[in-house]
Design a protein around this motif. Structure first.
Motif, PDB file in Angstrom:
ATOM      1  N   ALA A  72       0.898  -1.112  -0.036  1.00 44.44           N
ATOM      2  CA  ALA A  72      -0.145  -0.085   0.014  1.00 44.44           C
ATOM      3  C   ALA A  72       0.623   1.106  -0.101  1.00 44.44           C
ATOM      4  CB  ALA A  72      -1.032   0.079   1.316  1.00 44.44           C
ATOM      5  N   PHE A  73       1.918   1.206   0.834  1.00 41.71           N
ATOM      6  CA  PHE A  73       2.708   2.431   0.845  1.00 41.71           C
ATOM      7  C   PHE A  73       3.589   2.559  -0.336  1.00 41.71           C
ATOM      8  CE2 PHE A  73       6.450   4.816   2.461  1.00 41.71           C
ATOM      9  CZ  PHE A  73       5.700   5.692   3.326  1.00 41.71           C
ATOM     10  N   ILE A  74       4.090   1.762  -0.821  1.00 44.97           N
ATOM     11  CA  ILE A  74       5.051   1.908  -2.015  1.00 44.97           C
ATOM     12  C   ILE A  74       3.922   2.153  -3.388  1.00 44.97           C
ATOM     13  CG2 ILE A  74       6.143   0.503  -4.084  1.00 44.97           C
ATOM     14  CD1 ILE A  74       7.474  -1.072  -1.538  1.00 44.97           C
ATOM     15  N   VAL A  75       2.832   1.436  -3.631  1.00 43.16           N
ATOM     16  CA  VAL A  75       2.017   1.833  -4.627  1.00 43.16           C
ATOM     17  C   VAL A  75       1.621   3.232  -4.494  1.00 43.16           C
ATOM     18  CG1 VAL A  75      -0.190   1.341  -5.819  1.00 43.16           C
ATOM     19  CG2 VAL A  75       1.445  -0.376  -5.223  1.00 43.16           C
ATOM     20  N   THR A  76       0.991   3.546  -3.539  1.00 42.87           N
ATOM     21  CA  THR A  76       0.329   5.075  -3.251  1.00 42.87           C
ATOM     22  C   THR A  76       1.562   6.027  -3.544  1.00 42.87           C
ATOM     23  OG1 THR A  76       0.720   4.961  -1.059  1.00 42.87           O
ATOM     24  CG2 THR A  76      -1.629   4.401  -1.882  1.00 42.87           C
ATOM     25  N   ARG A  77       2.669   5.773  -3.090  1.00 39.62           N
ATOM     26  CA  ARG A  77       3.929   6.602  -3.468  1.00 39.62           C
ATOM     27  C   ARG A  77       4.130   7.051  -4.940  1.00 39.62           C
ATOM     28  NH1 ARG A  77       3.363   6.264   1.054  1.00 39.62           N
ATOM     29  NH2 ARG A  77       2.069   8.041   0.292  1.00 39.62           N
ATOM     30  N   ILE A  78       3.737   6.074  -5.789  1.00 36.80           N
ATOM     31  CA  ILE A  78       3.871   6.354  -7.024  1.00 36.80           C
ATOM     32  C   ILE A  78       2.919   7.540  -7.453  1.00 36.80           C
ATOM     33  CG2 ILE A  78       3.345   5.401  -9.436  1.00 36.80           C
ATOM     34  CD1 ILE A  78       4.178   2.791  -8.282  1.00 36.80           C
ATOM     35  N   GLY A  79       1.689   7.570  -6.970  1.00 38.46           N
ATOM     36  CA  GLY A  79       1.041   8.387  -7.288  1.00 38.46           C
ATOM     37  C   GLY A  79       1.365   9.878  -6.606  1.00 38.46           C
ATOM     38  N   ASP A  80       1.851   9.849  -5.339  1.00 38.67           N
ATOM     39  CA  ASP A  80       2.251  10.963  -4.554  1.00 38.67           C
ATOM     40  C   ASP A  80       3.276  11.526  -5.258  1.00 38.67           C
ATOM     41  OD1 ASP A  80       0.260  10.131  -2.883  1.00 38.67           O
ATOM     42  OD2 ASP A  80       1.561   9.381  -1.129  1.00 38.67           O
ATOM     43  N   THR A  81       4.325  10.819  -5.814  1.00 37.63           N
ATOM     44  CA  THR A  81       5.398  11.519  -6.458  1.00 37.63           C
ATOM     45  C   THR A  81       5.158  12.354  -7.709  1.00 37.63           C
ATOM     46  OG1 THR A  81       6.878   9.470  -6.127  1.00 37.63           O
ATOM     47  CG2 THR A  81       7.599  11.038  -7.810  1.00 37.63           C
ATOM     48  N   ALA A  82       3.930  11.697  -8.426  1.00 37.73           N
ATOM     49  CA  ALA A  82       3.329  12.505  -9.387  1.00 37.73           C
ATOM     50  C   ALA A  82       2.793  13.633  -8.956  1.00 37.73           C
ATOM     51  CB  ALA A  82       2.398  11.827 -10.357  1.00 37.73           C
ATOM     52  N   MET A  83       2.175  13.832  -7.977  1.00 38.95           N
ATOM     53  CA  MET A  83       1.466  14.824  -7.246  1.00 38.95           C
ATOM     54  C   MET A  83       2.466  15.903  -6.868  1.00 38.95           C
ATOM     55  SD  MET A  83      -1.551  14.990  -4.141  1.00 38.95           S
ATOM     56  CE  MET A  83      -1.756  16.692  -3.571  1.00 38.95           C
ATOM     57  N   ALA A  84       3.398  15.555  -6.276  1.00 45.87           N
ATOM     58  CA  ALA A  84       4.469  16.392  -5.714  1.00 45.87           C
ATOM     59  C   ALA A  84       5.191  17.172  -7.076  1.00 45.87           C
ATOM     60  CB  ALA A  84       5.631  15.730  -5.075  1.00 45.87           C
TER      61      ALA A  84
ATOM     62  N   GLY B 293       3.503  17.687  -9.601  1.00 44.81           N
ATOM     63  CA  GLY B 293       2.551  18.626 -10.159  1.00 44.81           C
ATOM     64  C   GLY B 293       2.533  19.827  -9.373  1.00 44.81           C
ATOM     65  N   LEU B 294       2.845  19.817  -8.177  1.00 49.17           N
ATOM     66  CA  LEU B 294       2.863  21.006  -7.247  1.00 49.17           C
ATOM     67  C   LEU B 294       4.028  21.925  -7.690  1.00 49.17           C
ATOM     68  CD1 LEU B 294       1.868  19.512  -3.719  1.00 49.17           C
ATOM     69  CD2 LEU B 294       0.447  20.308  -5.469  1.00 49.17           C
ATOM     70  N   PHE B 295       4.890  21.344  -7.830  1.00 46.90           N
ATOM     71  CA  PHE B 295       6.132  22.219  -8.496  1.00 46.90           C
ATOM     72  C   PHE B 295       5.869  22.874  -9.688  1.00 46.90           C
ATOM     73  CE2 PHE B 295       8.947  19.177  -5.572  1.00 46.90           C
ATOM     74  CZ  PHE B 295       9.373  20.248  -4.925  1.00 46.90           C
TER      75      PHE B 295
ATOM     76  N   LEU C 179      -0.811  15.338 -13.595  1.00 48.62           N
ATOM     77  CA  LEU C 179       0.014  14.938 -12.392  1.00 48.62           C
ATOM     78  C   LEU C 179      -0.851  14.879 -11.219  1.00 48.62           C
ATOM     79  CD1 LEU C 179       3.067  17.106 -13.326  1.00 48.62           C
ATOM     80  CD2 LEU C 179       3.224  14.578 -13.365  1.00 48.62           C
ATOM     81  N   LEU C 180      -1.753  15.848 -11.041  1.00 46.58           N
ATOM     82  CA  LEU C 180      -2.672  15.766  -9.772  1.00 46.58           C
ATOM     83  C   LEU C 180      -3.555  14.380 -10.049  1.00 46.58           C
ATOM     84  CD1 LEU C 180      -3.725  19.488  -9.233  1.00 46.58           C
ATOM     85  CD2 LEU C 180      -2.040  18.182  -8.228  1.00 46.58           C
ATOM     86  N   LEU C 181      -3.903  14.327 -11.169  1.00 41.89           N
ATOM     87  CA  LEU C 181      -4.609  13.000 -11.543  1.00 41.89           C
ATOM     88  C   LEU C 181      -4.059  11.659 -10.887  1.00 41.89           C
ATOM     89  CD1 LEU C 181      -7.200  11.230 -12.271  1.00 41.89           C
ATOM     90  CD2 LEU C 181      -6.242  11.442 -14.596  1.00 41.89           C
ATOM     91  N   GLY C 182      -2.506  11.952 -11.364  1.00 43.10           N
ATOM     92  CA  GLY C 182      -1.756  10.537 -10.912  1.00 43.10           C
ATOM     93  C   GLY C 182      -1.898  10.394  -9.216  1.00 43.10           C
TER      94      GLY C 182
END
Length: 630
Positions: free
Chosen positions: A172-184, A186-188, A223-226
């Motif tokens: 759960a932690f690793i898979v959601t980190r993939i999306g979180d990386t895309a979101m980060a 996107g914020l930049f 990226l936010l969608l990711g």
């Protein structure tokens, strides 16, 4: 409303108390702090809601700024909370459902040795989610976003002594980190182009600076969608959620109903202006939602573990929310979020009662006959199942799902294919839901009841059952009274809604079709799993049926595919790279240090005269160097 900050702070305070002194407290004290802190947060939220509704602010939002968090590049994000109609709905659902789950947990977890640790994590979970939905800037939102990710890891792997649970938590932690990386990223991108991450300022700047279809807007929205796909377990990042059932049942209820998996839905709804500027990405949201709700629905049809049925159901229902977001039915998505929180929390908590009563057994086909042995659980579970199946007129799920299906058809961004996918999903939902009801509560009893729930477990079930019925009456179609309290309340946040082009007669015909689809699914489940269960067995045992069942049971082979495409190649590269030349350089430095240490250690003889001689020789050499330099 300067006390707005108390809503997230109170659960955090409960976490701090339990983390510091929880082990020294009695179980009753732990329960008082753990459930009480969320209960107080709920009380503050309800009082805030009453004030917001009776004397609404002029600009439809209240901001409570505590302090400046940091300063960089001319931007100073603050610890600041904002309350508007969207965040108010989220807060009420999180605190009310969260409190009921905490109350249930005080009895459910009473025999667990990690009692205080459990409530500490649960409090942190609720506090993080409240921070996420109340944040007025994306930096603070991201802090809450990562907080719920951390808590999901801690709670899914709560029984960490079992390696299976630890693996599920890591997954759960690793898979959601993939999306979180895309979101980060996107914020930049947003900050670099627009100079702010304050949500309101950001949406205004994006609307002014970027035309519809702008490449930058499309990339930022994608990226936010990711990030949303990871947190809300949508294609292709849905693989972590079924395994998340390794945690205690109240954790499953909290994750699926009120916190983590709804974060992605909230993110898209909160930044809807950005997605309106990127029509291609918004269409992708709808398509992903439609595909996810079908794939997860078929997988739920063949699961034997009662919690995994509900897990795949959650993936499917979040798919409906994504479908609504993708066609611009923002209020419909949030309406289904609310009703889903009620009936899905009810179903998970009811499943927890059943599991405890059946000696921790999760396999529905080893149960049966519980209708008379657990009557309160049966009737409340039946209400939750009816709402999930969108039983017409009398359940909350009917009104929210019908609204999504109707707007998927009538919205300019919708269409026949998306609507057909939603209708097929509704048919499948009715089958797997009542398959679960008939197999678990009807038929012959296969196991004695070992535990009967007390009032702290039954009371939340009854309250959630009421919400699962009356929660839909705040938004009713023209054909059934034209009540639009929910969408009107959200209008300041979503001023532009999906436009309905058809007349009331067409809408009535559509509702009749949707109702018949849901009722047909219930009838099919009745035939296959109550009246003639041998027919279902024959279908499952046939050569074609067995292959399809294995494929659906495995989640359509996504875990196998990812293992072949990503995990095995990574492990192969890691094995080759274990002793690479860079490591040999560091190893050489370490070896040289060991040799020098071995030589120097020989000078440590313990003889003082040798030490004195060494000091004298050193002093002479030092003085000689000074003389030579002069």
């Amino acid at each position: 409303m300067n006390y707005l900050f108390l809503i997230p702070v109170l659960p955090f305070a409960g976490f701090i108390i339990l983390a510091l002194i929880g082990r020294r407290l009695t179980k009753s004290s732990v329960a008082f702090v753990g459930a009480g802190s969320v209960g107080l947060s709920m009380l503050v939220a309800v009082i805030t809601a009453i004030g917001f509704l009776t004397t609404p602010p002029a600009d439809h939002a209240v901001t409570n700024t505590l302090w400046t968090w940091m300063q960089f590049d001319g931007y100073a994000p603050s610890i600041s909370f904002v309350l508007d109609p969207l965040s108010l709905i989220m807060v009420l659902v999180i605190t009310i459902v969260g409190f009921l789950i905490h109350l249930y947990s005080t009895e459910f977890m009473s025999d667990d040795e990690g009692y205080s640790r459990f409530f500490a994590y649960m409090n942190l979970f609720v506090g993080s989610m409240l921070t996420l939905v109340l944040a007025d800037n994306l930096v603070l939102l991201y802090l809450g976003w990562e907080g719920v990710g951390l808590c999901s890891y801690l709670l899914i792997g709560f029984w960490y002594k079992d390696p299976v649970n630890g693996r599920a938590a890591r997954k759960a932690f690793i898979v959601t980190r993939i999306g979180d990386t895309a979101m980060a990223i996107g914020l930049f991108l947003l900050f670099t182009n627009l100079g702010t991450l304050n949500i309101q300022e950001l949406m205004q700047a994006a609307h002014v600076k970027w035309p519809i279809g702008s490449d930058t807007a499309v990339l930022a929205a994608a990226l936010l969608l990711g990030g949303a796909l990871g947190k809300s377990a949508q294609l292709p990042l849905q693989v972590w959620l079924p395994d998340a059932m390794a945690g205690p049942t109240p954790v499953s209820a909290l994750i699926h109903a009120a916190t983590m998996v709804t974060a992605g839905v909230y993110l898209i709804a909160r930044t809807h202006v950005l997605f309106e500027l990127a029509p291609a990405v918004q269409t992708a949201v709808a398509v992903i939602g439609a595909l996810t709700l079908l794939i997860a629905g078929f997988s739920a049809l063949v699961q034997r573990d009662i919690k995994r049925v509900l897990a795949y159901s959650t993936i499917s229902q979040i798919g409906y929310m994504f479908l609504a977001l993708g066609v611009g039915a923002w209020s419909a998505a949030m309406f289904h979020f609310m009703t889903h929180a009620f009936f899905k929390a009810l179903l998970f908590l009811g499943a927890g009662v059943v599991i405890l009563a059946q000696h921790e057994e999760h396999d529905m086909f080893k149960m049966g006959g519980l209708r008379k042995k657990l009557p309160a659980t049966f009737w409340t579970f039946l209400i939750g199942s009816a709402s999930l199946s969108a039983l017409p007129i009398v359940t909350a799920g009917f009104y929210s799902k019908d609204l999504i299906l109707w707007q998927a058809w009538s919205s300019p961004s919708g269409g026949a294919l998306l609507c057909a996918g939603g209708l097929l999903g509704a048919f499948i939902t009715s089958i797997y839901t009542f398959r679960m009801v008939f197999v678990t509560f009807f038929g012959e009893s296969k196991m004695e009841v070992s535990h009967r729930p007390g009032s702290r477990m039954i009371m939340p079930l009854m309250i959630l059952a009421v919400f699962s019925i009356v929660g839909g009456f705040v938004e009713m179609p023209d054909t059934l009274g034209n009540v639009a309290l929910f969408s009107n309340f959200l209008q300041p946040v979503f001023p532009v809604q999906a436009v309905q082009h058809a007349g009331i007669g067409t809408e009535l015909l559509f509702q009749i079709i949707a109702s018949l689809v849901s009722l047909s699914g219930i009838f099919v489940a009745y035939l296959l799993y109550f009246r003639s269960p041998r027919t279902a067995e024959k279908l499952a045992l046939s050569s074609v049926g067995a292959k399809i069942e294995r494929f659906w049971f495995s989640g359509w082979g996504f875990d196998w595919l990812y293992e072949k495409l990503f995990i095995n190649p990574f492990l192969w590269i890691a094995k080759i790279n274990k002793h690479d030349f860079i490591d040999s350089g560091y190893a050489a430095i370490a070896s040289l240090n060991r040799e020098v240490h071995a030589v120097l250690s020989k000078t440590q003889t313990g003889k003082i005269r040798w030490y004195a001689m060494g000091i004298v020789i050193g002093a002479v050499v030092f003085l000689g160097i000074i003389v030579m330099l002069q």
